[in-house]
Each structure stands twice: as structure tokens, then as C-alpha cells.
Design an enzyme around this catalytic site. Structure first.
Site, PDB file in Angstrom:
ATOM      1  N   LYS A 240     -17.241  18.133  -0.779  1.00  0.00           N
ATOM      2  CA  LYS A 240     -15.989  18.134  -1.207  1.00  0.00           C
ATOM      3  C   LYS A 240     -15.737  16.575  -1.560  1.00  0.00           C
ATOM      4  CE  LYS A 240     -14.339  17.050   3.557  1.00  0.00           C
ATOM      5  NZ  LYS A 240     -13.402  17.354   4.630  1.00  0.00           N
TER       6      LYS A 240
ATOM      7  N   THR B 118      -2.233   1.323  -5.081  1.00  0.00           N
ATOM      8  CA  THR B 118      -2.937   2.374  -4.549  1.00  0.00           C
ATOM      9  C   THR B 118      -4.138   2.835  -5.078  1.00  0.00           C
ATOM     10  OG1 THR B 118      -2.327   4.808  -3.693  1.00  0.00           O
ATOM     11  CG2 THR B 118      -1.497   3.980  -5.831  1.00  0.00           C
TER      12      THR B 118
ATOM     13  N   ASP C 161      -4.611   6.042  -5.588  1.00  0.00           N
ATOM     14  CA  ASP C 161      -4.368   7.400  -5.940  1.00  0.00           C
ATOM     15  C   ASP C 161      -4.530   7.629  -7.245  1.00  0.00           C
ATOM     16  OD1 ASP C 161      -3.960   7.935  -3.146  1.00  0.00           O
ATOM     17  OD2 ASP C 161      -1.856   7.759  -3.317  1.00  0.00           O
TER      18      ASP C 161
ATOM     19  N   LYS D 215      -6.927  -5.156  -4.767  1.00  0.00           N
ATOM     20  CA  LYS D 215      -5.847  -5.397  -4.069  1.00  0.00           C
ATOM     21  C   LYS D 215      -5.516  -6.880  -3.888  1.00  0.00           C
ATOM     22  CE  LYS D 215      -4.898  -0.987  -1.840  1.00  0.00           C
ATOM     23  NZ  LYS D 215      -4.547  -0.388  -0.502  1.00  0.00           N
TER      24      LYS D 215
ATOM     25  N   ARG E 278      -2.036  15.174  -2.393  1.00  0.00           N
ATOM     26  CA  ARG E 278      -3.285  14.485  -2.252  1.00  0.00           C
ATOM     27  C   ARG E 278      -4.462  15.765  -2.541  1.00  0.00           C
ATOM     28  NH1 ARG E 278      -6.966  11.245  -1.673  1.00  0.00           N
ATOM     29  NH2 ARG E 278      -8.928  11.489  -0.633  1.00  0.00           N
TER      30      ARG E 278
ATOM     31  N   ASP F 187       0.880  -1.273   0.025  1.00  0.00           N
ATOM     32  CA  ASP F 187       0.003  -0.107  -0.011  1.00  0.00           C
ATOM     33  C   ASP F 187       0.752   1.216   0.005  1.00  0.00           C
ATOM     34  OD1 ASP F 187      -2.438   1.718   0.324  1.00  0.00           O
ATOM     35  OD2 ASP F 187      -1.834   1.744   2.490  1.00  0.00           O
ATOM     36  N   LYS F 188       0.501   2.422  -0.342  1.00  0.00           N
ATOM     37  CA  LYS F 188       1.272   3.760  -0.466  1.00  0.00           C
ATOM     38  C   LYS F 188       0.811   4.273   1.209  1.00  0.00           C
ATOM     39  CE  LYS F 188      -0.063   7.204  -2.551  1.00  0.00           C
ATOM     40  NZ  LYS F 188      -0.078   8.099  -1.307  1.00  0.00           N
TER      41      LYS F 188
ATOM     42  N   ASP G 191      -1.039  -0.772   6.038  1.00  0.00           N
ATOM     43  CA  ASP G 191      -1.311  -0.208   7.368  1.00  0.00           C
ATOM     44  C   ASP G 191      -2.816  -0.018   7.830  1.00  0.00           C
ATOM     45  OD1 ASP G 191      -1.762   1.905   5.485  1.00  0.00           O
ATOM     46  OD2 ASP G 191      -1.503   3.411   7.267  1.00  0.00           O
TER      47      ASP G 191
END
EC number: 7.6.2.1
Length: 1080
Positions: A485, A599, A601, A703, A519, A330-331, A723
Site C-alpha cells: 500500500k 503540505t 498532500d 518547508k 487522504r 503545516d496542514k 505539530d
């Protein structure tokens, strides 16, 4: 904290009709009992007082070796078959079996991350009044028992009103209450119906490749044993047929060659049983346990900042750590610190945060002194009253699920569910929009020094599908506004067409931010008509209290109102890499370990992180990115990379995988096709050809799918490290799972096999502990099989000299104590303390790790070589003493050769063979020489006059030891036998290193020649980001009491040793061209 619903189980197994819905009424025992729901009794024990012995024995004897030795014990009770007393098998069996049971014991752990649980406002008014609680008659309708921990659907009906019940309103069995003085609840599920018990299943144990190989070898050994026994039995039949008639006069029933051969077969099964030693399994577990303690005790893997040591949560996978080929990481929180800071932003088409001067927030008495920002122009436009900028920070102060705590006047502490939210709310605080407090119905904000209270009408919470969060508030002037958001791609799809120009400019800024590894989130708002809001609230209440398809109905309402938004801008949050991440990745890459980053992202961020952490390097000639719109185009792009590999040396595969694999084809992003069944082989083939693989925009399920894909088609050991809770499926899917105890709670740690606090410790776990564990286990197995095969083959050769009569060479006590006493501790010390090179050289030369990936130290071929070596050694151990003592006399002219003297010489030669030890310690010396001393002490005692007079039948060979070992030719024979056993091994290793050196031979030879020197280097910094689901529904309830837990004292002082410092450990390889010259 009010009334809470505590969820605890029910028993459906005995019901004829499956339960569709559960109905309960508070304080109505008669109604509740009529449904015959399960009580709160559960059974988690495996045994009871009556079943413990039979069930435990049944499980113990499912292990083939234990059943085999029980079978031997039964054979030894037959006088016609057994040539050995019963204790030669009973003693090892009794001593070993309980040890296996105790070593395999483990303790359970529980989640320690705090979760906020709150009651409905209507039930919270009951407080702790016993009278009000006794009169409470609310009715609960909810889902039937199930194993979903993240979902609960139900309603509470009270006084004609219906209220929604979800996962935040219930307490699970097994949880621990913190920061709560009292709690009242209604039991919904009890006993076996609780979600805890519904999730209880048969534990799946991970097994190493060596375990699987040992099972195959043990079965092969059984077959080999049967062949030897059959050969010797046939020999006995032939001997009895040809020579047995000469002794017929001495036998009461004459000679029956076939029956004698039959009995001899089973006799040799008993005698040669040491070829499958029962002590093998318990020795393996002891070694694994010891190597696990080394990991737990390693102070170089201890993180003093959080007082977190490394922990081996399993004892069965240590040697597998030395065979890792693929790492899936993971990142956010794994490679990065997951500590977010507000870095840059784009507001109304203008980017802020580009300048270098640090902003002075002294004008704001409520500002966080730890917050830093580098652009004074943003403060100026805020203080000048720019409406767009103020609306931007007003949104950040209102649209969140942060819980405030104010211990002293002006000292605010924010308790955020995710670091992102905490960073954004803190930024708004410093720029003059201070989130001060909240109630279930309101949010209070200090706007540029003025206290303003907004009425909170609804929270549209974040989740992994929506990827956005919204709040609907009413200002003091009565204006209704929706603030939203979320991910930029999601927000842009819902913008008003009038924002097209602003969207283009903001997109450019977003790309710049993402390119820097930040991010990003997009911010938007819309004003809402009051009449529409009233109608929407009614429909929202109906959907929120629905028992069927509640989530789908709510999503439809959210989708309806979150349209026609007006863009405000975007935020950029920084998350730095952890210390030592680039160096760790570089070291692991040099060890030929493939690292894949999975990830969620954006592609630009993933690529930037790749360069920051040394996964992508400048010498890599091309980054290959999948960017197609159909399944066929994806297939073509995967094929397109193949010819490139013939021209380029380093290629990185960057695969953007969209998260919604279940969406219809019209809305399915093209790269998702890469994980489909008909294309997964193409994906794996292409990815495995690359030096680096980065998968972006992946979900937790994807994943795990990527890990399973590699496990399914590649004969390689995989490791997954993460994590957070979204990494649990990946951690469980890999051969070895590693959890990092960071900012995301303990879910990943509790699901892992190994855990520590920082990613950089992974290189020590693999390159040091993993390599040593693999090396030690392989050495142990080779030597263990070698000594036992050698021991057994001596009996085999002796069969040719005793008429295949199943007579033993060694006495019964030597056979009993050989594996348990004489040779147990030396080989265990070898397996617990040996190391070919120390930890520093393991870092200097990561290539030393590669033999484990190739199974070079122990394999089927290595086992065959061990058996052949044992055959040679047994020939030497048997025939050299036999030849040396044949027709030999003592110094006084008496004969020295007798059966027991020969046996004593043979067994002594077997024991004095040295171990293949690279790293001698005091323990090795003590165990080796101590075992030899014990052996000589035992044989002199057993062959003494006292033992003969006490137990004549058990110790008949009086004086054998002292009469044999006082002769010089006996000691010379021992020396000759030892030299002949060791000489071929030394010669083979010399020729192998000279003619066919391995990478380990080259590196070890090099480190012996050159002096010990260290080098240091600089580190590149990088950035990343993360986001997680909030607790939107919780903010509609009050009493957010949060207390700061007391920190326990550090295990080690942060200044007592360099090993306990927080500085990262850097290990750099020595360049081939900069090696010091050889001394003349």
C-alpha cells in the site's frame, strides 16, 4: 523486554586517525579497553568553582552597557574627574546585573512521545538470567560516533551468525523507559560520543527586530553622549580661558584651560550617563517575562479536552508576535485534527461510501462500536465472499505495523504509529478481517469468523522516499503473497500492464476522493514464487547486515520485488478541520498577514483544503498552478502570472513542489526547479504578489527552504506553525516557531518558541497578546528614552549657568534613585497592564494589528521624535522654574531662590509628568501615586534635621524641602511647567487624528462611538489527511506490552466557566454598512 543495545559515546578528539568503525565484544573488558574508547563521563556545565566568577563577569561585560557603567565607576574613583559619589553608579550596577543573569535562566525539556524499542529475537532469549548474560559473547561492529538521531548502522555476530542492528535496537542517552520492568544492554557509545552529546552545540538565540534596533540606538546614544560632553568640555576651556583668570588667586596651581577641559569632558561623561540607563535592559526582560506569564495564564487558550494550556517557551520574542507578516503552516494535525476515519474506498473499479445509510455491524462480535460507514452494499459483497473485496480487506489487516492489545476477551485496542494505519486496520476489523495478534514471525487474523495465522517473512517498511509499505506473508496453504500500500503515483508505476483499464477507473475515483479533501492510498498485491523468495531472502540478509550502503542495497532489493503488482483498489481517509480554523484564517488575513500552507498532500487535496479553511474564496478570480516540464517552462509560467495581476484583484498561487530535489533530471518533476538558486527570486516575486500561497508535495527540508527564502529577501517577520517532527526544520527556520501539541508527539513543541493545542488559538496569540506586547514595549521604550533624555538635558542646560564646571542640578541621592525607585514602577506598570483596546475589540478589528507590521510605534524616526520632545521638555523643566524663582522672595521677605531649592523644584516637576496610559488599573494607580509619595517621603527625610545631625556631610541641605514646598508660587510653577510640557503633545495628537488619522485612530474612534455588539456566523467544514513512517522492523520482535497511561486531572473544570469550554471562539468583524446610527 529482553536485551537492548544502549548507545552512549566515545572521544575522537584526541585520536590521530579518524575512527571508521567501532568494534565491541560483550563481557570482554580487556578487548574493549584496548580501543581506548571514551568512558561515560561527560561535562555539560559551563563553569566550575574556579572559572565561574571570571567567565561570568566576562560574559556580563560583553554587554556594552555593563562595560560602560564599569568604566564610569572607574572614572568616579578619580577625585579630579568625578563630581558624583561612587554609589550613584555602583547601586544600579549591583542591583541590575544579577537580575539579568537570573531572568535569562531557562530549564531544559525532553521528548515525551513514546517510541517502541525492541531487542533482537536471538538476544531476547537470554531473558533476565544473570548466568546467560555473563556468558554472552556477541560482537558488535557499528558506525563511528555521529549526530544522526534517526539512523544507526551495525551488526551483531553471535555463534557464527550475523544479525542486523538499526535505530530500533538501541536506546539513546537521556531517554526514559516506560512500560518496561527491566532491561539489559551493551554500551556502544559513552560520554561525549553519545548522540545526545554529539548533537549538543552552541544555542542560537532568536532576537527580535526591536532588539536589533536597540543595539543601533544604544551605539548612537553613545556617540551623541560623546558629542555633548565634547561640546561642554570646549565650553569649559573657553570659560576658563576668558573667566578663569579672575579666580586664579584662589587656585594653588593657577589656570590650565586645556587640562581643565580634558577633566571636564570625563566629568560630564559621568554626569550625563543617565542617557544610557543600565536599568533599560533589565526592565525590558521584566516586561517580556510578565507578558509571557499572560500567555501561560490565558484560560481562553487552554484546551480542557487534553488538559493543555498555552505555553510561552521563551521570554524574548513576545513583541515580535505583534509584527508577523508571513505565517507558514503545516496542514495535517495543524489545520486538521489528525484523527482519521475510513470514509470511502474503491475496490476492483467500484466506489463505495457514496450512500447515506449507516452500516449495522452487529453481525461482527469483534467490530469497533465507534466505527461508522455509510454504504451497506460493501458489507453485502464482503459477506457474499467476493474475492477481490476480501483480498482488499485482508491486505489492510496484514500490511501495517500496528500493535494490538486485548485487555479482555473481544476488547481490542490498536496502538498505531500513525492515525492513518489505525483507521485502515479498524476498517478491516469492522468488515470481518480482524487483526488479532502478532509475533515476530507471524500475524493472526480472524477472517469472517475463522482464525487464520500467516507467517511473516519480511516487512518492507514505509519511509518518505519510498512512500509505500509492503509485507510478504505465507498463508496456511503455503501460498506466498506480497501486499503493498502507498501513494497512488508510486503504486501505479509498479503495476502489471494488465491493470491498465482498472488503473484508469481507480484514478477517476482517486481524483474524486482527493477533490473532497480525503487522504488516498492505493492497494496492490502479487504472488511470489517460492524458489525466487528463497534467493531473495538470502540477498536481503546480506544487504541487511552490510556496513556500507545498507539503505541503498535494501532499497534496490525492495524495488526489485515490488514490481508487476496487481491493483486491488484505493482507500480514502477523512481528517476534519479543527474547530475555528476558517474563522482564524479569515481574521489573520484581515490583519494583512499572509498565510502560506506547506503540505505534502496532492494538489487536489491541497486546493480543497484551501477552500475549506477560507484561504481560497469564491471572490478570488483565478487559481494559478505551475504545471511545466522543464526549468525554462517553469520560469515562463512564473512570468505569465505578472500581467494577470494588473487585471485580477485576488489570485492564489498553488505550487506543487515534488519532494525529490536530489533525483537526477530524468526523474525530476518540473516544479522542483522553482526552488533552485537561479529561480528562487522569480518564485518569491510571484508568490508575494498572490493573496494565498499553497505549496504541495513538499518535504520537511523544502518547508525550511521556503521559510528561509522569505526571510532572506523580504524585510518581514515570519512565523511557522506545525505539530510533527517533519515541521521542526520549518519551526526553527522562522523568526518565531509555534508548536501544536497534537497526535504527532512533542517534537514540534520542544523545538518551538510558543505552543498550544489548537490552531484557532493562534489568532489570540497574535491579535491580542502579540499586539499588546508590541504596543507595551514600544510605549515603554519611548517613555523610557523620553524621561532619561529629559533628565540628562537638564544637566546640559545647567552647564551654561555653572561655567561648564560639571556641577549637577540634582542632588546625588535623587540621581541614584531616579531610575531605580522613583520612575521604575510606574513605567513598568504601563508596560505590563496597558492596552489601547480590550481583547474583544482586537478581534472585531483585526486591522489594528497592521501598525506593528510597519514598525509604526517604535522606529528610528520615532526615536528622533522622542529625543526632540525630550529636548523641548527639558527646556521647559529648566527655564520655567529658573525664571519663576529668579529674584523671588518668600512670603516673609526672605529669598527663596537657592541652588538646592531650584533643584528640588526642577526634579519635582520632572516626576509629576503623567504617563501616557490608556488602560488604568488599580496597580497603575498604586504605582504612580505610590512612587510620588515615596519621592516626597524621601526628600522630606533627607532634608530633615535628624539626617543632617546624623550624617552631616551626606545630607547638608537641611530644611530645603519644607521651606520650598510651603510656598504657593512653587506649586503654581509646577502646574505651569506640567501644562507646558503636556500641551504640545495633546495639540499634536489632536491635529494628527483630525488631519492624518491612522487605521488605529479610525477604529478606536469608531468603537468609542458605537455600542458593544456581537455577531455569530456558521462555519464551513473541510477534510484533510496525513501519513507517517511506520516501525516495520519492530514487528519482527515480540513482547509488545503496551499500557494505557493514566490521565492527570484537568487543570480547570470543563464546566466551571465558559472560558474553559471546548467550543471554538468565533470573532467576526462588524460590517461597515451595518453600524448602528449615531445617537442624536
Amino acid at each position: 523486554m529482553g536485551s537492548l543495545l544502549s548507545r552512549l559515546g566515545l572521544e575522537c578528539g584526541g585520536k590521530a586517525v579518524k575512527e571508521e568503525e567501532r568494534h565491541l565484544r560483550a563481557n570482554d573488558r580487556e578487548l574493549n579497553l584496548s580501543y581506548k574508547y571514551s568512558d561515560n563521563a561527560i561535562k555539560t556545565s559551563k563553569y566550575n568553582i574556579f572559572t565561574f566568577l571570571p567567565l561570568n563577569l566576562f560574559e556580563q561585560f560583553q554587554r556594552l552597557a555593563n562595560a560602560y557603567f564599569l568604566f564610569l565607576l572607574c572614572l568616579q574613583s578619580i577625585p579630579e574627574v568625578s563630581s558624583l559619589p561612587w554609589y550613584t553608579t555602583v547601586v544600579p550596577l549591583v542591583l541590575v546585573s544579577p537580575s539579568v543573569f537570573l531572568i535569562l535562566l531557562s530549564s531544559s525539556s525532553r521528548e515525551t512521545n513514546l517510541k517502541v524499542k525492541q531487542a533482537l529475537t536471538v538476544t531476547g532469549k537470554l531473558e533476565d538470567s544473570v548466568e546467560k548474560l555473563a556468558n554472552f559473547n556477541g560482537e558488535v561492529h557499528c558506525e563511528p560516533p555521529n549526530n544522526r538521531l534517526d539512523k544507526f548502522t551495525g551488526t551483531l555476530t553471535l555463534k557464527g551468525e550475523t544479525y542486523s542492528l538499526d535505530n530500533e535496537r538501541i536506546l539513546l542517552r537521556g531517554c526514559t523507559l516506560r512500560n518496561t520492568q527491566w532491561c539489559f544492554g551493551l554500551v556502544v557509545f559513552g560520554g561525549p560520543d553519545t548522540k545526545l552529546m554529539q548533537n549538543c552545540g552552541r544555542t542560537t538565540f532568536k532576537r527580535t527586530s526591536i532588539d536589533r534596533l536597540m543595539n543601533v540606538l544604544v551605539l548612537s546614544i553613545f556617540g551623541f553622549l560623546m558629542i555633548m560632553c565634547l561640546f561642554l568640555a570646549i565650553g569649559n576651556g573657553i570659560w576658563e580661558y576668558q573667566e578663569g583668570s579672575k579666580f586664579a588667586a584662589f587656585l594653588p596651581k593657577g589656570v590650565n584651560a586645556p587640562f581643565s577641559a580634558f577633566l571636564t569632558f570625563w566629568s560630564y561623561v559621568i554626569i550625563l550617563n543617565t542617557v544610557v540607563p543600565i536599568s533599560l535592559y533589565v526592565s525590558v526582560e521584566i516586561i517580556r517575562l510578565g507578558n509571557s506569564f499572560y500567555i501561560n495564564w490565558d484560560r481562553k487558550m487552554y484546551y480542557p479536552k487534553n488538559d493543555t494550556p498555552a505555553e510561552a517557551r521563551t521570554t524574548t520574542l513576545n513583541e515580535e508576535l505583534g509584527q508577523i507578516k508571513y505565517i507558514f503552516s503545516d496542514k495535517t494535525g495543524t489545520l486538521t485534527q489528525n484523527v482519521m476515519t475510513f470514509n470511502k474506498c474503491s475496490i476492483n473499479g467500484k466506489a463505495y461510501g457514496e450512500k447515506t445509510e449507516k452500516v449495522d455491524f452487529s453481525w461482527n462480535n469483534l467490530a469497533d462500536p465507534k466505527f461508522c460507514f455509510h454504504d451497506n452494499s460493501l458489507v453485502e459483497v464482503v459477506r457474499d465472499g467476493n474475492p477481490e473485496v476480501q483480498a482488499f480487506f485482508r491486505l489492510l489487516a496484514l500490511c501495517h505495523t500496528v500493535m494490538p492489545e486485548e485487555k479482555k476477551e473481544g476488547e481490542l485496542y490498536y496502538q498505531a504509529q500513525s492515525p492513518d494505519e489505525g483507521a485502515l486496520v479498524t476498517a478491516a476489523r469492522n468488515f470481518g478481517f480482524v487483526f488479532r495478534s502478532r509475533t515476530p514471525e507471524s500475524i493472526t487474523v480472524v477472517e469472517m469468523g475463522e482464525l487464520v495465522t500467516y507467517e511473516l517473512l519480511a516487512v518492507l517498511d514505509f519511509n518518505n522516499v519510498r512512500k509505500r509499505m509492503s509485507v510478504i506473508v505465507r498463508s496456511p496453504e503455503g501460498k506466498l503473497t506480497l501486499y503493498c500500500k502507498g501513494a497512488d503515483t508510486i503504486i501505479f508505476e509498479r503495476l502489471n500492464p494488465s491493470c491498465s483499464n482498472l488503473t484508469e477507473v481507480t484514478t477517476l475515483h482517486l481524483n474524486e476522493f482527493a477533490g473532497e479533501g480525503l487522504r488516498t492510498l492505493a492497494l496492490a498485491y502479487k504472488d511470489i514464487d517460492p524458489e525466487y523468495m528463497e534467493d531473495w531472502k538470502l540477498r536481503h540478509h546480506v544487504a541487511n547486515t552490510a556496513m556500507d550502503e545498507r539503505e541503498e542495497k535494501l532499497d534496490a532489493l525492495y524495488e526489485e520485488i515490488e514490481k508487476g503488482l496487481l491493483l486491488l483498489g484505493s482507500t480514502a481517509v477523512e481528517d476534519k478541520l479543527q474547530d475555528g480554523v476558517p474563522q482564524t484564517i479569515e481574521q489573520l488575513s484581515k490583519a494583512d498577514i499572509k498565510i502560506w500552507v506547506l503540505t505534502g498532500d496532492k494538489q487536489e487535496t491541497a486546493e480543497n483544503i484551501g477552500y475549506s479553511c477560507n484561504m481560497l474564496r469564491e471572490e478570488m478570480n483565478e487559481v494559478f498552478i505551475v504545471s511545466a516540464n522543464t526549468a525554462e517552462e517553469v520560469r515562463k509560467e512564473l512570468h505569465r502570472i505578472v500581467p494577470i495581476f494588473h487585471e485580477q484583484s485576488f489570485i492564489t498561487f498553488l505550487l506543487p513542489i515534488p519532494p525529490h530535489l536530489t533525483l537526477p533530471p530524468t526523474s525530476l518533476s518540473p516544479q522542483a526547479f522553482a526552488l533552485e538558486k537561479d529561480m528562487e527570486i522569480e518564485l518569491l516575486r510571484t508568490a508575494c504578489m498572490c493573496q494565498t500561497v499553497i505549496c504541495c508535495r513538499v518535504t520537511p527540508l523544502q518547508k525550511a527552504q521556503v521559510v528561509e527564502l522569505v526571510k532572506k529577501y523580504k524585510q518581514a517577520v515570519t512565523l511557522a506553525i506545525g505539530d510533527g517532527a517533519n515541521d521542526v526544520s520549518m519551526i526553527k527556520a522562522a523568526h518565531i516557531g509555534v508548536g501544536i501539541s497534537g497526535q504527532e508527539g512533542m517534537q514540534a513543541v520542544l523545538s518551538s518558541d510558543y505552543s498550544f493545542a489548537q490552531f484557532r488559538y493562534l489568532q489570540r496569540l497574535l491579535l491580542v497578546h502579540g499586539r499588546w506586547s508590541y504596543l507595551r514595549m514600544c510605549k515603554f521604550l519611548r517613555y523610557f528614552f523620553y524621561k532619561n533624555f529629559t533628565f540628562t538635558f537638564v544637566h546640559f542646560w545647567y552647564g551654561f549657568f555653572c561655567g561648564f564646571s560639571a556641577q549637577t542640578v540634582f542632588d546625588e541621592w535623587f540621581i541614584t534613585l531616579f531610575n531605580l525607585v522613583y520612575t521604575a514602577l510606574p513605567v513598568l506598570s504601563l508596560s505590563l497592564f496597558d492596552q489601547d483596546v480590550n481583547d474583544w475589540w482586537s478581534f472585531q478589528y483585526p486591522q489594528l494589528y497592521t501598525p506593528g507590521q510597519l514598525n509604526q510605534y517604535f522606529s528610528k524616526r520615532a526615536f528622533v521624535y522622542t529625543v526632540l520632545h525630550s529636548g523641548y521638555s527639558s527646556l521647559v523643566l529648566f527655564f520655567i522654574p529658573w525664571a519663576a524663582m529668579y529674584d523671588t522672595v518668600r512670603d516673609d521677605g526672605k529669598e527663596i531662590v537657592d541652588y538646592q531649592s531650584f533643584a528640588l523644584l526642577a526634579q519635582t516637576c520632572l516626576l509629576i509628568l503623567g504617563l501616557d496610559t490608556h488602560y488604568w488599573t488599580a496597580m497603575n494607580q498604586f504605582f504612580l501615586w505610590g512612587s510620588l509619595s515615596v519621592y516626597f517621603a524621601v526628600i522630606f527625610t533627607m532634608y530633615s534635621n535628624g539626617m543632617f545631625l546624623t550624617l552631616t556631610s551626606s545630607f547638608p541641605f537641611i530644611g530645603t524641602a519644607r521651606n520650598s514646598l510651603n510656598q504657593p508660587n512653587v506649586w503654581l510653577t509646577m502646574l505651569l511647567t506640567t501644562v507646558l510640557c503636556v500641551l504640545p503633545v495633546v495639540a499634536y495628537r489632536f491635529l494628527r487624528i483630525l488631519l492624518w488619522p491612522t487605521i488605529n485612530d479610525k477604529k478606536i474612534h469608531k468603537l468609542l462611538l458605537f455600542p458593544h455588539s456581537r455577531r455569530t456566523s456558521t462555519r464551513r467544514s473541510g477534510y484533510a489527511f496525513s501519513h507517517a513512517q511506520g516501525y516495520g522492523d519492530l514487528v519482527t520482535s515480540g513482547k509488545f506490552l503496551r499500557r494505557t497511561p493514566k490521565s492527570r486531572p484537568a487543570l480547570f473544570s470543563q464546566t466551571d466557566s465558559p472560558l474553559a469550554q471546548t467550543q471554538p471562539q468565533f470573532y467576526r468583524t462588524i460590517s461597515e454598512r451595518e453600524e448602528p446610527p449615531l445617537s442624536p
